[in-house]
Design an enzyme around this catalytic site. Structure first.
Site, mmCIF file in Angstrom:
data_model
loop_
_atom_site.group_PDB
_atom_site.id
_atom_site.type_symbol
_atom_site.label_atom_id
_atom_site.label_comp_id
_atom_site.label_asym_id
_atom_site.label_seq_id
_atom_site.Cartn_x
_atom_site.Cartn_y
_atom_site.Cartn_z
ATOM 1 C CB ALA A 59 -0.955 -0.019 1.192
ATOM 2 C CD GLU A 82 7.050 -7.128 -1.565
ATOM 3 O OE1 GLU A 82 6.794 -6.012 -1.093
ATOM 4 O OE2 GLU A 82 7.096 -8.182 -0.857
ATOM 5 C CB ALA A 110 -6.936 -6.005 -0.791
ATOM 6 C CB CYS A 152 -8.481 -5.227 4.668
ATOM 7 S SG CYS A 152 -7.407 -4.070 5.511
ATOM 8 C CG ASP A 212 0.609 -1.849 8.238
ATOM 9 O OD1 ASP A 212 -0.090 -0.818 8.169
ATOM 10 O OD2 ASP A 212 0.180 -2.986 7.978
ATOM 11 C CG ASN A 254 -3.619 2.762 0.027
ATOM 12 O OD1 ASN A 254 -3.343 2.535 -1.139
ATOM 13 N ND2 ASN A 254 -3.975 1.806 0.877
ATOM 14 C CE1 TYR A 308 -37.022 10.973 10.000
ATOM 15 C CE2 TYR A 308 -37.623 13.271 9.704
ATOM 16 C CZ TYR A 308 -37.987 11.966 9.933
ATOM 17 O OH TYR A 308 -39.307 11.634 10.098
ATOM 18 C CD1 TRP A 343 -34.712 13.268 17.974
ATOM 19 C CD2 TRP A 343 -32.893 14.567 17.999
ATOM 20 N NE1 TRP A 343 -35.094 14.542 18.325
ATOM 21 C CE2 TRP A 343 -34.001 15.361 18.352
ATOM 22 C CE3 TRP A 343 -31.629 15.169 17.937
ATOM 23 C CZ2 TRP A 343 -33.891 16.719 18.647
ATOM 24 C CZ3 TRP A 343 -31.522 16.513 18.237
ATOM 25 C CH2 TRP A 343 -32.645 17.276 18.577
#
Lengths: 473, 473
Positions: free
Chosen positions: A12, A34, A42, A44, A306, A328, A450, A458
C-alpha cells in the site's frame, strides 16, 4: 543523472508513493524492491478469501506487476533490501538469484510493513497453526479448509505458492478450529471459519472481544457470536498450542480444547530491522518516527505504512495505527513530496470498522474513560442504544453508541458504534467531528440525515451527543 | 400565577418545545393548541404508509395525546389559534365546539408548519387529486388504492377521519396514476404507487428529478426509475388536471395522459397567516424570521419548524429548509430557552436524504456551480463515480458523488451522493465537514472508515475530494 527514488516494499504505502511520484514527475526514476512475489494486494480482504466470499486470490490484487510497470515504475519482486547506508545514500539488495548489489538513492521510502506476532505462544510453529500475514497464508488456510479434490485454491497464477497450497489441499479439513485473539483479524477469521460450518472456538484474554471498540461494542459482539454458535472463551489466556507434528489442542489455564487448526491473531509488530544499523529513530511504539510529511530523523529517508508512526488527530502526539487508508494516503503524499510538491501525510483519528457476522462495528479516537485518561484527558463517557431508522420503518436495528468527551473543554475524544444497519459507516460522522475538534454541543447540533429508511429524526450519534452533553453540564 | 408558555401547533417543533419545557420546568405551565386531531406524527413516514410498508396509520404517531398529557402538557386538539395580540400577550382560540376564548401567554411559540402548494395547477381540486400534507390525506390515498372490501385503512381509532376513508374505500382502485413534481414527496410517492403495481407517470418541469440534489444524482435517479418501469415525463410542465368530477387526465404542453388518480407534490409554503396582523417580521423566503435562539422580531414570540427560517451553516444567512430534524431540534432548544436556560437552535446545512426505489440519495449545502454562485461563491464542482466497497467484495455499488467548493478559500460548500449501498448515510460525513468549515484538502485527508464490506480504501467522498482538489490547484 540523479539517483532514483527508491522504495522498499511493494504494498500500500510503497506503491502509492511510487505511483504518485511517477505521475507527478514522469521524467524521474523510481525503483520498488519487494522481497516477496506479491505486490499491491488487499491485506484486509484475506479473511473474505478464506471465507469464500472472494473467489480467487488474484481478486485481491489492486494492480498486477505489469500494471505497476505500465505506470513507469521499475518493480523488482523477490528483491530484498538488506542494508541501508544513509551517509552514502545507498541500499544493499539481494536478488532472487542470490546475487547482491548496491543501489544508490536520491530519496528513500521505507514501507516494510508489519508482521504478525506469534512467538509468545508456545507451539505456534506447529503444522496447521497459521497467522494471517499475506496472501500465501490466506491460500494455505483456504486450502486446509477444503476437501481433498476440491481445489479451492487456484495454483495456475505465478504468484501462488503452489507447493504450499498442495501441502494442505489433499488433507481432510479440520472439524474444529481455534482463533487465538479477538481483535479485527480474530473476529473476521472466526466469521470465515463459522461460514465453513466448522466448530469455531475464539479465545480472548480480556473480558470481551475487540478491546479498542470499548466494552459496549465488545459485549454486543460477544453475545452475537455466541448466538450464532461461535464458542467464546473470554478472560482466557492461551498458554500453549499442543500437538506432535500438527496442532491437536489449545491449552489454557482452565483446560484444553481439541482442534485441528489454529489461527493466531494476537497482534502485529512493525518491520524496522532494516533500519537498526542506521541513525533513523524509532518512536515509543517501536515504529519509525516521522514528521507531518513522513520524513524520518535522517535526511532523504521517509517511512510510511504499517512500519511507521503517524500523528494522532486528537492529541497531536505520535501514535501507531497500522491500517490501510493511512498507508495509502501517507505513501501518496510522500510520492508527491519527493516529486517536489510537499504534501502532508495527514493525521490519523484511529478510525476502524469491522464486520462481525451480521454486526457492523466502528470506532475512532479514545473510546471509554480508561483510554482517554491514559491520553491525558479528564474523560466523561456515555453509552446509549437507539434505532437506526424510524421506529415504524422496517429493517432497522438497535444501534449502540459509546461516546467519550473531555470534561474541561467538552471536546469529543472518541466513540464507537455497533448494530446491524449501517452502523459501521456512521463512524465517519464521528471521525470528521474528531478531526474538526468539535465539542459535544457542536456534535449535538449537527444537521445530519433524516429519512425513515435510513435514519430516525435523531440519528444514534446525535442521541449519544445529547445524553453525553447532559452528563457534561 | 404567571401566564403559561403557549404553543401553536402540536407537531414536531411544538411538541418538542412543550416536552422540553415541561421537563426543565416541571412547575411551569405549557398549553399546546393544535387545530387538527393529529399530534406528533411522522410526516416523512406517510409515503411508506401509502406504500404499505408501514401497516397502520397510528404507527406513525410518535406520541399519543395521552402520552403528551402525561408529560405535563395541556394539549388541546381541534383548537385553532386565530389571532395573536403581541402587546397584550394574548391569543384568541376557537375550540372544537365553535366557542372562542382568549388565552394569555408568557411566551409564545408559533409552530404552525407548512402546507402543500396546489393552486398553480388548474383542476387540483378535482376528486382523486391529492397532496401529501398529513395523515388524513395519507389515509385517503391508501384507501383509494385498495380494492373494495379490502379495508386497508383502519378506521377504529379516533384520529382517523372515517368518513373520508369510507368515501374512497369502496371504489375500484385506479390503474394509472400521476405524480406531479419530482421532489422528495414526488419520488417517494412514485415508489409507493409503483409498489402497488400501478402504471405510474411522474411529471417534472426540469430536466431531472430531485433538482436540489444536482444533475448527476437526478439523472441517475431518472435512469433507475425508468428501468423499473416508472414513466418519466421530464422537461414537462403540467398545464391542467382535466376531468368532470374526478381527475381523468394530466394535460401538458405536448399531450395528455389519462389517469385515475393524481398526487400533486410541487412544493410547500409556510403557514404564517396567523401573524399577518402582528409586527412579527417574515424573512425573504416568506417564512418567519428568527435569530439564533428562535426569537422573532417581537419579544416573547418564538417560531420554529416548517413555518420558520433558520441560519445556513455555510453562509450564515437566513434560509428556509423545512425538514424534520430542524423542527425537532429548534423546538427542543426553544423549550429549554423559555424554561430559563438559553440554547441555540443550531444552523442548518440543508442536509436531506431520500430513497428512490433501490437508490439512496443524499445532499447537503450548495450542490453544483449554479447554486453556489447564487449564494455568492466562486464555485468549482466535480462529479465522480466510485465503488462503495472494495471491488472484490460482493454487494457494493457504484456511488456517484458531486462535490462543490469555493475556489478562493477551498472551503467545501456542498455535495450530493447516490448509490444503492449506504450512499445516503454517507452524506453525514459531508454535513459534518460543512458545519466544521473544512476545506477540500482537509476533507481529502480525513481518516474515514475502511473495511472491505463497508468501504474501499478511499471512500467515494475521499475520491471526490481528491479529484476536486486537483481541479482547485
Amino acid at each position: 543523472m540523479s539517483a532514483p527514488f527508491v522504495v522498499v516494499g511493494g504494498d500500500a504505502a510503497g506503491l502509492s508513493a511510487a505511483s504518485k511520484f511517477a505521475r507527478e514527475n514522469p521524467d524521474g526514476d523510481v525503483v520498488v524492491f519487494e522481497r516477496g512475489r506479491w505486490v499491491s494486494y488487499a491485506h484486509c480482504g484475506t479473511p473474505y478469501y478464506v471465507k469464500g466470499e472472494v473467489d480467487r486470490l488474484t481478486d485481491l490484487l489492486s494492480l498486477s506487476p505489469d500494471e505497476v510497470e505500465d505506470r513507469g515504475i521499475d518493480l523488482r519482486r523477490e528483491h530484498e533490501v538488506v542494508a541501508v547506508d544513509t551517509d552514502a545514500r545507498v541500499v544493499t539488495v539481494e536478488g532472487d538469484g542470490g546475487e547482491s548489489f548496491e543501489q544508490p538513492y536520491g530519496d528513500l521510502l521505507v514501507g516494510t510493513g508489519a508482521r504478525a506476532v506469534t512467538d509468545p505462544i508456545p507451539g505456534s510453529r506447529l503444522d496447521m497453526v497459521f497467522t494471517m500475514h499475506g496472501l500465501d497464508s490466506a491460500a494455505a488456510v483456504r486450502a486446509a479448509l477444503s476437501s481433498p479434490g476440491e481445489r479451492a485454491v487456484d495454483t495456475d497464477v505465478e504468484y501462488v505458492d503452489a507447493e504450499l497450497v498442495e501441502a494442505y489441499a489433499d488433507r481432510e479439513p479440520p472439524e474444529r478450529v481455534a482463533v487465538v485473539g479477538g481483535g479485527y483479524v480474530g473476529i473476521e477469521m472466526a466469521e470465515a471459519f463459522h461460514a465453513h460450518g466448522l466448530e469455531t472456538h475464539l479465545f480472548q484474554r480480556s473480558s470481551h472481544p475487540l478491546p479498542p471498540f470499548g466494552e459496549a461494542v465488545g459485549e454486543r459482539v460477544a453475545e452475537h457470536l455466541r448466538e450464532r454458535g461461535v464458542e467464546l472463551h473470554l478472560d482466557t489466556a492461551v498458554s500453549e498450542l499442543a500437538g506432535e507434528d500438527g496442532v491437536e489442542a489449545v491449552v489454557h489455564e482452565n483446560g484444553r480444547v481439541p482442534v485441528g487448526l489454529a489461527l493466531v491473531g494476537v497482534g502485529i509488530e512493525p518491520n524496522t530491522e532494516l533500519l537498526s544499523e542506521t541513525a533513523v529513530e524509532l518512536g515509543e511504539s517501536g515504529a519509525v518516527a516521522v514528521d507531518g510529511y513522513g520524513r524520518t530523523s535522517v535526511e532523504h529517508v521517509y517511512a510510511a505504512g504499517d512500519c511507521a508512526e503517524d500523528r494522532h488527530a486528537v492529541t497531536g502526539e505520535p501514535t501507531w495505527v497500522p491500517l490501510g487508508l493511512t498507508a495509502n494516503r501517507a505513501g501518496r503524499a510522500i510520492g508527491q513530496t519527493v516529486a517536489g510538491d510537499p504534501e502532508p501525510v495527514g493525521d490519523v483519528a484511529g478510525t476502524a470498522v469491522v464486520k462481525a457476522l451480521e454486526l457492523e462495528c466502528g470506532r475512532v479516537g479514545f473510546v471509554g474513560d480508561e483510554a482517554a485518561r491514559d491520553a491525558g484527558f479528564e474523560p466523561v463517557s456515555t453509552t446509549i442504544t437507539s434505532g437506526s431508522r424510524s421506529g415504524y420503518y422496517p429493517g432497522g436495528d438497535e444501534t449502540t453508541v459509546t461516546l467519550t468527551a473531555d470534561r474541561g473543554t467538552g471536546r469529543v475524544l472518541g466513540g464507537a458504534l455497533v448494530g446491524r444497519d449501517r452502523a459501521a459507516i456512521r463512524i465517519d460522522t464521528l471521525s470528521t467531528a474528531l478531526e474538526s475538534d468539535l465539542t459535544v454541543a457542536e456534535l449535538e447540533r449537527l444537521d445530519l440525515a433524516y429519512a425513515p429508511p435510513f435514519s430516525p429524526v435523531w440519528d444514534p450519534v446525535l442521541v449519544a451527543a445529547k445524553v453525553l452533553r447532559g452528563e457534561l453540564d
